[in-house]
Every structure is written in C-alpha cells, then in structure tokens.
Design a protein around this motif. Structure first.
Motif, short mmCIF file in Angstrom:
data_model
loop_
_atom_site.label_atom_id
_atom_site.label_comp_id
_atom_site.label_asym_id
_atom_site.label_seq_id
_atom_site.Cartn_x
_atom_site.Cartn_y
_atom_site.Cartn_z
N GLY A 171 49.73 34.43 50.65
CA GLY A 171 50.25 35.04 49.43
C GLY A 171 51.25 34.18 48.68
N ASN A 172 51.42 32.93 49.09
CA ASN A 172 52.32 32.03 48.38
C ASN A 172 51.62 31.42 47.16
OD1 ASN A 172 54.43 32.22 50.40
ND2 ASN A 172 53.10 30.98 51.71
N PRO A 173 52.32 31.22 46.05
CA PRO A 173 51.69 30.64 44.86
C PRO A 173 51.21 29.22 45.11
CG PRO A 173 54.08 30.74 44.61
CD PRO A 173 53.77 31.50 45.84
N LEU A 174 50.09 28.86 44.49
CA LEU A 174 49.51 27.53 44.66
C LEU A 174 49.54 26.78 43.33
CD1 LEU A 174 46.36 27.82 46.96
CD2 LEU A 174 48.43 26.48 47.36
N PRO A 175 50.53 25.92 43.13
CA PRO A 175 50.52 25.07 41.93
C PRO A 175 49.46 23.98 42.06
CG PRO A 175 52.36 24.50 43.36
CD PRO A 175 51.72 25.71 43.96
N ASP A 176 49.18 23.31 40.94
CA ASP A 176 48.22 22.20 40.90
C ASP A 176 46.80 22.62 41.28
OD1 ASP A 176 49.84 20.15 39.92
OD2 ASP A 176 50.63 19.68 41.90
N THR A 177 46.48 23.89 41.10
CA THR A 177 45.09 24.34 41.25
C THR A 177 44.39 24.20 39.91
OG1 THR A 177 45.76 25.96 42.93
CG2 THR A 177 43.59 26.24 41.93
N VAL A 178 43.23 23.57 39.91
CA VAL A 178 42.46 23.41 38.67
C VAL A 178 41.63 24.67 38.45
CG1 VAL A 178 40.63 22.12 37.52
CG2 VAL A 178 42.37 20.90 38.85
N ILE A 179 41.82 25.29 37.29
CA ILE A 179 41.03 26.45 36.88
C ILE A 179 40.15 26.02 35.72
CG2 ILE A 179 41.11 28.82 36.01
CD1 ILE A 179 42.34 28.49 38.79
N TYR A 180 38.86 26.26 35.84
CA TYR A 180 37.97 25.94 34.72
C TYR A 180 36.95 27.05 34.53
CZ TYR A 180 35.03 23.73 38.42
OH TYR A 180 34.29 23.45 39.55
N ILE A 181 36.57 27.24 33.27
CA ILE A 181 35.74 28.38 32.89
C ILE A 181 34.49 27.90 32.18
CG2 ILE A 181 35.67 30.50 31.53
CD1 ILE A 181 38.65 30.78 31.87
N GLU A 182 33.35 28.43 32.63
CA GLU A 182 32.07 28.11 32.01
C GLU A 182 31.39 29.40 31.56
OE1 GLU A 182 30.22 26.26 35.33
OE2 GLU A 182 31.21 24.32 35.03
N ALA A 183 30.66 29.33 30.46
CA ALA A 183 29.89 30.49 30.03
C ALA A 183 28.82 30.77 31.08
CB ALA A 183 29.25 30.24 28.67
N GLU A 184 28.58 32.04 31.38
CA GLU A 184 27.62 32.39 32.42
C GLU A 184 26.23 31.85 32.10
OE1 GLU A 184 26.76 36.31 35.10
OE2 GLU A 184 26.42 36.51 32.96
N ALA A 185 25.89 31.80 30.82
CA ALA A 185 24.59 31.29 30.41
C ALA A 185 24.50 29.77 30.50
CB ALA A 185 24.26 31.73 28.99
N GLY A 186 25.64 29.11 30.71
CA GLY A 186 25.62 27.67 30.90
C GLY A 186 25.68 26.84 29.64
N GLN A 187 26.06 27.43 28.50
CA GLN A 187 26.14 26.65 27.28
C GLN A 187 27.27 25.63 27.38
OE1 GLN A 187 26.42 29.99 27.40
NE2 GLN A 187 25.32 31.00 25.74
N ALA A 188 27.03 24.46 26.85
CA ALA A 188 28.05 23.41 26.86
C ALA A 188 29.15 23.74 25.86
CB ALA A 188 27.42 22.06 26.54
N GLY A 189 30.35 23.32 26.15
CA GLY A 189 31.46 23.51 25.22
C GLY A 189 31.33 22.62 24.00
#
Length: 214
Positions: free
Chosen positions: A35-53
């Motif tokens: 339950g301790n916070p985790l800094p330096d975690t990379v969060i990235y988000i992709e469209a479920e359909a897989g469209q490129a940004g």
C-alpha cells in the motif's frame, strides 16, 4: 471580515468544480503490495481499438550528473529523440543491449552528442561502460498519452475524447516484469476516470553510500 473568510472556500470549490467538469482523462494511483505509493511508475493509455495517437513524439533529456543518470526513468513515444548531456567533469560511455534500442555512445564533458532516436516500443536499460553503477531506464510506448507517477504515486493523463481506453502501468522493479492493464470507459467532459494499481516489487537493490569524485 467574517463574510470574506466564509465565502473564500466556497469560491475555491466552485473553481475546482468547474475545472473537473470539463476534464476528459484518467487519474491513476499506483501502490506496492503493502500500500505504499510507487513513484517513477510509467502510466500509458491506448485506445481499446488500437488507433495510433495523432501527436508528434516529443523529445526528452537524460542528464549525466554526479555519476548518475537523471532522471532514473524516462518515457518517450515511439520515434522520440533522447538527448544525453554530460554535466560531469569526466567522460561517460553510455550503452544499451536492449532489443528495443541497442546503441553505444561516448560522451565527453563539455561536448554535445547527437541524440538517440527510439523508434521501437519496449524497455531500454542504460548503462555506462566506465561507471558500472550508473543505471537508467527508457520506456518507449506507441502512444502520446503517458505520464510518470509523482512521489505520492499519482499521475494524471488528459485524453482528446471520450471512449474505451486501456490503461497500463510499468515499473522497472516489478516482480516478474508484468505490465498490468485496466480497461476504462472515459466520458468526455466528465469528472476524471480513475484507476488504481497495486504492483508486486522485487527487493530493492542495496544502496551504495560510497562517495565518488567526478
């Protein structure tokens, strides 16, 4: 005076409410198994359909200073350039054997070097041929929607539109190297969607307290 103090919090809450009402995106909290916070975690988000940004990749910088790579973790979109300024008084010789981007580059103090282009998604581990204890990570992702968690383990990513998205969390010290993900339905102009990740960590490496000259 009494009326001013009474109204001020209400005014602040009104502003916060207006800001969140027009938000489209995801707020993420990352913790370890305890339950301790985790800094330096990379969060990235992709469209479920897989469209490129649609955004062009932004450049990043990894500095060499005090015989360390700074920052320890960097995230770039596929095709992004990373610059490696050497701000130590000694030379460095950085390298990577990672499949996502293999390279070997000598850096001399006071001289600029050509940036490296990271054109394949994956994890790149950096080292220095001269200073064995120097280590850093580059996470290359196929999306322009990413962030790193702060000291409280929190990150916020804004999205261009509502829809179904896959939110992924990567940390360099995760046990087993897994990258867990969650599917969220994000509503445009609504309050931020939320995701919480708990990641199992490997035991931390011993901290070297030996002082070095540079």
């Amino acid at each position: 005076m009494y009326r001013v103090h009474r109204r001020f919090p209400v005014f602040c809450l009104t502003l916060l409410g207006a800001a969140s009402a027009g938000a489209t995106g995801v707020a993420v909290q990352v913790q370890d198994a305890a339950g301790n916070p985790l800094p330096d975690t990379v969060i990235y988000i992709e469209a479920e359909a897989g469209q490129a940004g649609a955004k062009a990749p932004a450049n990043a910088e990894i500095e060499q200073k005090s015989l360390k790579f700074m920052p320890l973790v960097t995230v770039v979109q596929t095709g992004g350039k990373v610059f490696f300024p050497n701000n130590d008084r000694v030379r460095h010789h950085i390298y990577s054997f990672s499949a996502a981007h293999k390279f070997d580059q000598k850096l001399y103090s006071g001289q600029s070097a050509a940036p490296q282009v990271f054109d394949k998604a994956g994890t790149v581990v950096l080292g220095c041929n001269i200073h064995d204890k120097m280590l850093a990570y580059v996470k290359v992702v196929d999306t322009p929607y990413f962030a790193k968690t702060d000291g409280a383990g929190a990150a916020r990513i804004e999205l261009p539109a509502g829809g179904k998205y896959v939110v992924k969390a990567w940390h360099y010290n995760t046990a087993g190297g897994a990258t867990p993900e969650q599917v969220l339905t994000v509503k445009a102009g609504d309050a931020l969607s939320t995701a919480v990740f708990k990641l199992p960590m490997k035991p931390p490496a011993p901290v070297d307290t030996t002082s070095s000259s540079y």
